[in-house]
Design a protein around this motif. Structure first.
Motif, PDB file in Angstrom:
ATOM      1  N   ILE A  27       8.068 -13.872  -1.837  1.00 41.79           N
ATOM      2  CA  ILE A  27       8.651 -12.674  -2.470  1.00 41.79           C
ATOM      3  C   ILE A  27       9.505 -13.021  -3.684  1.00 41.79           C
ATOM      4  CG2 ILE A  27       8.504 -11.263  -0.381  1.00 41.79           C
ATOM      5  CD1 ILE A  27      11.444 -11.822   0.113  1.00 41.79           C
ATOM      6  N   ARG A  28       9.139 -14.078  -4.381  1.00 43.31           N
ATOM      7  CA  ARG A  28       9.937 -14.551  -5.512  1.00 43.31           C
ATOM      8  C   ARG A  28       9.746 -13.707  -6.781  1.00 43.31           C
ATOM      9  NH1 ARG A  28       5.550 -17.544  -4.814  1.00 43.31           N
ATOM     10  NH2 ARG A  28       4.227 -18.083  -6.594  1.00 43.31           N
ATOM     11  N   ARG A  29       8.591 -13.063  -6.937  1.00 42.05           N
ATOM     12  CA  ARG A  29       8.334 -12.260  -8.140  1.00 42.05           C
ATOM     13  C   ARG A  29       8.682 -10.801  -7.847  1.00 42.05           C
ATOM     14  NH1 ARG A  29       4.007 -15.713  -7.751  1.00 42.05           N
ATOM     15  NH2 ARG A  29       2.720 -14.147  -6.745  1.00 42.05           N
ATOM     16  N   THR A  30       9.720 -10.300  -8.486  1.00 43.75           N
ATOM     17  CA  THR A  30      10.169  -8.938  -8.204  1.00 43.75           C
ATOM     18  C   THR A  30      10.127  -8.080  -9.458  1.00 43.75           C
ATOM     19  OG1 THR A  30      12.495  -9.459  -8.626  1.00 43.75           O
ATOM     20  CG2 THR A  30      11.704  -9.765  -6.363  1.00 43.75           C
ATOM     21  N   ARG A  31      10.109  -6.781  -9.220  1.00 45.49           N
ATOM     22  CA  ARG A  31      10.206  -5.823 -10.323  1.00 45.49           C
ATOM     23  C   ARG A  31      10.781  -4.519  -9.804  1.00 45.49           C
ATOM     24  NH1 ARG A  31       5.781  -2.035 -10.615  1.00 45.49           N
ATOM     25  NH2 ARG A  31       4.149  -2.575  -9.122  1.00 45.49           N
ATOM     26  N   ALA A  32      11.399  -3.793 -10.693  1.00 44.35           N
ATOM     27  CA  ALA A  32      11.979  -2.491 -10.356  1.00 44.35           C
ATOM     28  C   ALA A  32      10.883  -1.425 -10.374  1.00 44.35           C
ATOM     29  CB  ALA A  32      13.077  -2.134 -11.342  1.00 44.35           C
ATOM     30  N   VAL A  33      11.035  -0.427  -9.523  1.00 47.98           N
ATOM     31  CA  VAL A  33      10.117   0.716  -9.495  1.00 47.98           C
ATOM     32  C   VAL A  33      10.942   1.998  -9.561  1.00 47.98           C
ATOM     33  CG1 VAL A  33       8.299  -0.505  -8.253  1.00 47.98           C
ATOM     34  CG2 VAL A  33      10.002   0.778  -6.961  1.00 47.98           C
ATOM     35  N   GLU A  34      10.325   3.026 -10.078  1.00 48.72           N
ATOM     36  CA  GLU A  34      10.970   4.335 -10.232  1.00 48.72           C
ATOM     37  C   GLU A  34      10.342   5.345  -9.268  1.00 48.72           C
ATOM     38  OE1 GLU A  34      13.580   5.081 -12.193  1.00 48.72           O
ATOM     39  OE2 GLU A  34      13.650   2.944 -12.689  1.00 48.72           O
ATOM     40  N   PRO A  35      11.066   6.414  -8.931  1.00 53.00           N
ATOM     41  CA  PRO A  35      10.490   7.447  -8.066  1.00 53.00           C
ATOM     42  C   PRO A  35       9.190   7.992  -8.648  1.00 53.00           C
ATOM     43  CG  PRO A  35      12.836   7.835  -8.397  1.00 53.00           C
ATOM     44  CD  PRO A  35      12.441   6.719  -9.326  1.00 53.00           C
ATOM     45  N   ARG A  36       8.246   8.258  -7.781  1.00 53.23           N
ATOM     46  CA  ARG A  36       6.921   8.808  -8.118  1.00 53.23           C
ATOM     47  C   ARG A  36       6.020   7.823  -8.857  1.00 53.23           C
ATOM     48  NH1 ARG A  36      10.593  12.547  -8.803  1.00 53.23           N
ATOM     49  NH2 ARG A  36      10.673  12.547 -11.051  1.00 53.23           N
ATOM     50  N   SER A  93      -3.341   5.404  -1.309  1.00 52.52           N
ATOM     51  CA  SER A  93      -2.409   5.188  -2.421  1.00 52.52           C
ATOM     52  C   SER A  93      -1.035   4.850  -1.867  1.00 52.52           C
ATOM     53  CB  SER A  93      -2.291   6.461  -3.273  1.00 52.52           C
ATOM     54  OG  SER A  93      -3.517   6.757  -3.882  1.00 52.52           O
ATOM     55  N   VAL A  94      -0.244   4.167  -2.684  1.00 52.26           N
ATOM     56  CA  VAL A  94       1.151   3.897  -2.359  1.00 52.26           C
ATOM     57  C   VAL A  94       1.981   4.337  -3.567  1.00 52.26           C
ATOM     58  CG1 VAL A  94       2.868   2.177  -1.695  1.00 52.26           C
ATOM     59  CG2 VAL A  94       0.496   1.913  -0.937  1.00 52.26           C
ATOM     60  N   THR A  95       2.989   5.150  -3.304  1.00 51.25           N
ATOM     61  CA  THR A  95       3.819   5.720  -4.358  1.00 51.25           C
ATOM     62  C   THR A  95       5.287   5.514  -4.015  1.00 51.25           C
ATOM     63  OG1 THR A  95       2.123   7.429  -4.680  1.00 51.25           O
ATOM     64  CG2 THR A  95       4.289   7.840  -5.664  1.00 51.25           C
ATOM     65  N   ALA A  96       6.074   5.135  -4.999  1.00 49.01           N
ATOM     66  CA  ALA A  96       7.514   4.976  -4.780  1.00 49.01           C
ATOM     67  C   ALA A  96       8.132   6.351  -4.531  1.00 49.01           C
ATOM     68  CB  ALA A  96       8.168   4.312  -5.981  1.00 49.01           C
ATOM     69  N   LEU A  97       8.957   6.427  -3.524  1.00 50.45           N
ATOM     70  CA  LEU A  97       9.659   7.663  -3.197  1.00 50.45           C
ATOM     71  C   LEU A  97      11.037   7.682  -3.859  1.00 50.45           C
ATOM     72  CD1 LEU A  97       9.394  10.224  -1.462  1.00 50.45           C
ATOM     73  CD2 LEU A  97      10.359   8.938   0.445  1.00 50.45           C
ATOM     74  N   THR A  98      11.637   6.499  -3.967  1.00 48.19           N
ATOM     75  CA  THR A  98      12.961   6.356  -4.575  1.00 48.19           C
ATOM     76  C   THR A  98      12.921   5.202  -5.575  1.00 48.19           C
ATOM     77  OG1 THR A  98      13.742   4.718  -2.968  1.00 48.19           O
ATOM     78  CG2 THR A  98      14.064   7.059  -2.396  1.00 48.19           C
ATOM     79  N   ARG A  99      14.007   5.036  -6.314  1.00 49.88           N
ATOM     80  CA  ARG A  99      14.136   3.810  -7.109  1.00 49.88           C
ATOM     81  C   ARG A  99      14.160   2.642  -6.142  1.00 49.88           C
ATOM     82  NH1 ARG A  99      17.642   6.732 -10.659  1.00 49.88           N
ATOM     83  NH2 ARG A  99      16.687   6.674 -12.714  1.00 49.88           N
ATOM     84  N   GLY A 100      13.644   1.519  -6.584  1.00 49.89           N
ATOM     85  CA  GLY A 100      13.651   0.375  -5.700  1.00 49.89           C
ATOM     86  C   GLY A 100      13.267  -0.902  -6.398  1.00 49.89           C
ATOM     87  N   VAL A 101      13.085  -1.911  -5.584  1.00 42.65           N
ATOM     88  CA  VAL A 101      12.646  -3.221  -6.055  1.00 42.65           C
ATOM     89  C   VAL A 101      11.526  -3.665  -5.126  1.00 42.65           C
ATOM     90  CG1 VAL A 101      13.293  -5.633  -6.427  1.00 42.65           C
ATOM     91  CG2 VAL A 101      14.930  -3.814  -6.941  1.00 42.65           C
TER      92      VAL A 101
END
Length: 166
Positions: A27-36, A93-101
């Motif tokens: 899990i070394r490569r991370t990125r931020a995700v936004e809702p929806r 499908s997989v969709t971000a529900l909240t901000r996250g990493v």
């Protein structure tokens, strides 16, 4: 952040320090995700594998009517359905529900970790069985329970899943 992922998998197998180091490396490569934000599109040719480190996401299927049916929640520490790579396409499908990493993982790295460590293999199998169990409960919820009971079950399920990860 990685502790939630490792803590969850440790319920399914006794992980050595080497296993924990291997999982941390995955899990070394991370990125931020936004809702929806779409993380995986249904029918995507090579589904991406990731772990929710922070935030929530949901898995869904698009119906021919255009409606979407949510089939699962991904909470901090959850890995998306990595075995979909064996199909060659994403069946949901997989969709971000909240901000996250999220941590993105190369599928071949997962296969290598499975070959190197029977403990990691056992932990990931346990995680898949847990996901299957949750999906069976979702079938019961959607097919047989009144709305108030579905919501009550969902709240209890999410609480229990989060409790085990701190």
């Amino acid at each position: 952040m990685p502790n939630r992922f490792i803590r969850k998998l440790a319920y399914g197998a006794d992980l050595t320090e080497g296993d924990r180091a291997c999982l941390t490396n995955l899990i070394r490569r991370t990125r931020a995700v936004e809702p929806r934000q779409c993380l995986v599109a249904e029918d995507e040719g090579t589904p991406r594998v990731f772990v929710m480190l922070e935030g929530w996401a949901f898995c869904s299927k698009l119906l021919t009517s255009g409606h979407r049916l949510i089939t699962d929640l991904l909470l901090p520490g959850d890995m998306n359905h990595w075995q979909a790579n064996l199909l060659g396409y994403a069946d949901h499908s997989v969709t971000a529900l909240t901000r996250g990493v999220v941590a993105e993982i190369d599928f071949t790295e997962i296969l290598e970790a499975l070959e190197r460590s029977p403990n990691i293999a056992r932990a990931l199998r346990w995680s898949l069985l847990q996901t299957d169990s949750i999906l069976r409960q979702a079938l019961i919820n959607n097919g047989r329970r009144m709305a108030v009971l579905r919501i009550a079950h969902l709240i209890c399920e999410v609480r229990a899943r989060l409790q085990g990860r701190g």
